[in-house]
Design an enzyme around this catalytic site. Structure first.
Site, mmCIF file in Angstrom:
data_model
loop_
_atom_site.group_PDB
_atom_site.id
_atom_site.type_symbol
_atom_site.label_atom_id
_atom_site.label_comp_id
_atom_site.label_asym_id
_atom_site.label_seq_id
_atom_site.Cartn_x
_atom_site.Cartn_y
_atom_site.Cartn_z
ATOM 1 N N GLU A 1 0.811 -1.211 0.000
ATOM 2 C CA GLU A 1 0.000 0.000 0.000
ATOM 3 C C GLU A 1 0.850 1.270 0.000
ATOM 4 O O GLU A 1 0.356 2.355 -0.312
ATOM 5 C CB GLU A 1 -0.907 0.025 1.238
ATOM 6 C CG GLU A 1 -1.844 -1.163 1.360
ATOM 7 C CD GLU A 1 -3.077 -1.017 0.503
ATOM 8 O OE1 GLU A 1 -3.408 0.127 0.141
ATOM 9 O OE2 GLU A 1 -3.712 -2.044 0.189
ATOM 10 N N VAL B 1 -7.028 -6.152 2.534
ATOM 11 C CA VAL B 1 -7.358 -5.600 3.856
ATOM 12 C C VAL B 1 -8.322 -6.522 4.593
ATOM 13 O O VAL B 1 -8.224 -6.695 5.810
ATOM 14 C CB VAL B 1 -7.933 -4.177 3.712
ATOM 15 C CG1 VAL B 1 -8.399 -3.642 5.061
ATOM 16 C CG2 VAL B 1 -6.877 -3.244 3.121
ATOM 17 N N ALA C 1 -5.970 -7.380 -4.735
ATOM 18 C CA ALA C 1 -6.385 -5.978 -4.739
ATOM 19 C C ALA C 1 -6.546 -5.476 -3.308
ATOM 20 O O ALA C 1 -6.525 -6.242 -2.341
ATOM 21 C CB ALA C 1 -7.675 -5.813 -5.526
ATOM 22 N N HIS C 2 -6.753 -4.154 -3.186
ATOM 23 C CA HIS C 2 -6.794 -3.533 -1.854
ATOM 24 C C HIS C 2 -7.871 -4.136 -0.948
ATOM 25 O O HIS C 2 -7.608 -4.498 0.189
ATOM 26 C CB HIS C 2 -7.043 -2.030 -1.994
ATOM 27 C CG HIS C 2 -5.946 -1.303 -2.679
ATOM 28 N ND1 HIS C 2 -4.800 -0.916 -2.039
ATOM 29 C CD2 HIS C 2 -5.807 -0.902 -3.964
ATOM 30 C CE1 HIS C 2 -3.993 -0.304 -2.899
ATOM 31 N NE2 HIS C 2 -4.585 -0.284 -4.067
ATOM 32 N N GLY C 3 -9.108 -4.234 -1.458
ATOM 33 C CA GLY C 3 -10.209 -4.695 -0.620
ATOM 34 C C GLY C 3 -9.983 -6.074 -0.037
ATOM 35 O O GLY C 3 -10.005 -6.251 1.198
#
Length: 444
Positions: A233, A396, A391-393
């Site tokens: 990130e 996390v 991916a980010h979602g």
């Protein structure tokens, strides 16, 4: 390749170099104080180029992503993707996770202002903060560090949180609704980290018994992944500094053109190319007509519920001609991105700035980015219509230890707020347990 090997050999040193480079990028992003005219500002914007600290940021990220990805092949037949994903939970050194937890601490410190933050609409709280009439709760300090972020934050035309902190206040209100300390995001993250370390020890021990050489290699890579993969990130986080300054300078140019009667409002400049801005600044060209037409197209496109993943040359949306993903028994099929199984009421969210997510809700969205992640701290699970495993979602979600299923076609239309659903991140399915409410009911 040398940068990757250096990061794998000495991850702590690589992290230190990276965060020093991020800080250098923050400092260098600021415009010089001698920009006084629109022409000066435009020259500054046009002259921006890549930062020479990019290598120090890029190679540790690449090393971490490789270290996280390669064990799947090495451990084929020994461990499945779910077991490897479990090892990647509760990952340290992730600036987005650190941001979310910093916001959680801010909410926990609200004290006497708790009811004010719960009862006042987020947009009103944001306006009062910007006017300087809101009691001090630590928001200024939070935005000083994270105010360059936002939803759809790589879009130059989108306000940063420092400009409009409405989504941040909405997230704070959601955090204040968490009453069980064990469901606090800090506790959930720590549990995910502890479970990941345990999973790592067990997996490596089993792999070394069955395939000694591959087991050792996988163990080395997974440990390096836990040291480096959370850094993924940081690259985007750093890149947002020059983007924020570019936006700020463009808005100042827009204010100058507005004052000259060449734009109806300062942010109209976001609908112009730099060449067009140049003609307005240097030749006084009135581009209000072009802005009006483009704003109309923008408003129309904002009403689009989904963006086609792929189009044929004749304009056909590929997804509309593919067979549906439903299993026909109330089960929607997608891609498992974070292991675990949770049943709870769905919360369909289209705009995180106004989202009201109760503890235990299953967050259902078309897509997510880092600007959405504060909502994850109260959600029990995540369902999205698009996305990718790394991916980010989903990343996390894994780090918080919440199940996630991505690539569920039409999830935001098929599922309605309040509907009881079961999210199985291992199977990649979402099961609907009771009939949907009328279309549009309860949607924030």
């Amino acid at each position: 390749m040398v940068g990757i090997l250096r990061a794998l050999a000495r991850p702590e040193a690589a992290r230190t170099r990276m965060f020093e480079a991020v800080e250098q990028m923050r400092v260098r992003a600021a415009a010089p104080a001698d920009l006084r005219t629109a022409a000066d500002r435009l020259r500054f914007v046009q002259a921006r180029d890549a930062d020479d600290s990019a290598d120090a940021i890029m190679w540790p990220i690449v090393a971490g992503m490789l270290a996280a990805a390669l064990p799947t092949a090495l451990l084929k037949g020994v461990a499945g993707p779910d077991e490897i994903h479990a090892v990647l939970g509760g990952m340290p050194h992730n600036v987005t996770i650190e941001m979310d937890l910093a916001l959680w601490r801010l909410a926990q410190g609200a004290g006497d202002h708790r009811q004010l933050l719960l009862d006042t609409p987020p947009a009103e709280l944001a306006a009062r903060h910007l006017r300087g009439t809101l009691p001090e709760i630590g928001m200024a300090a939070f935005l000083d560090v994270y105010g360059h972020r936002g939803v759809a934050e790589v879009d130059l035309g989108v306000p940063r949180w420092a400009e409009d902190p409405t989504p941040v206040f909405a997230a704070v209100a959601n955090y204040l609704r968490v009453t069980d300390p064990q469901q606090g995001p800090d506790q959930r993250f720590q549990r995910a980290a502890s479970a990941a370390e345990t999973a790592l020890r067990d997996l490596v021990a089993r792999a070394r018994r069955r395939r000694p050489v591959r087991g050792r290699m996988a163990g080395f890579l997974l440990r390096r992944a836990r040291s480096l993969a959370g850094l993924r990130e940081a690259g985007k986080f750093a890149g947002l500094y020059p983007l924020r300054e570019t936006r700020r300078q463009l808005l100042l140019i827009g204010a100058d053109l507005h004052g000259s009667g060449l734009l109806d409002q300062p942010d109209d400049i976001m609908f112009l190319t730099l060449d067009e801005v140049h003609t307005a600044v240097h030749q006084g060209v009135d581009l209000r007509g072009a802005v009006t037409a483009r704003r109309a197209v923008h408003r129309r496109e904002l009403r689009r519920r989904t963006v086609p993943v792929a189009l044929l040359s004749d304009g056909t949306d590929v997804e509309t001609v593919l067979p549906g993903a439903s299993a026909g028994d109330g089960t929607l099929a997608g891609v498992g991105a974070s292991a675990g199984r949770v049943t709870g009421p769905a919360r369909v969210v289209h705009d995180p700035a106004t989202a009201h997510v109760e503890p235990g809700d299953v967050l259902v969205a078309a897509t997510t980015d880092p600007g959405w992640t504060p909502l994850f701290l109260t959600a029990a699970a995540l369902v999205t219509e698009t996305g990718a495993i790394m991916a980010h979602g989903p990343t996390v979600a894994r780090e918080y230890g919440i199940p996630a299923v991505i690539c569920v076609p039409d999830a935001t239309r098929t599922i309605t707020t309040g509907q009881l659903v079961t999210v199985d991140g291992g199977a990649g399915t979402v099961t609907l347990h009771r009939p949907s409410a009328p279309e549009g009911e309860g949607r924030p």
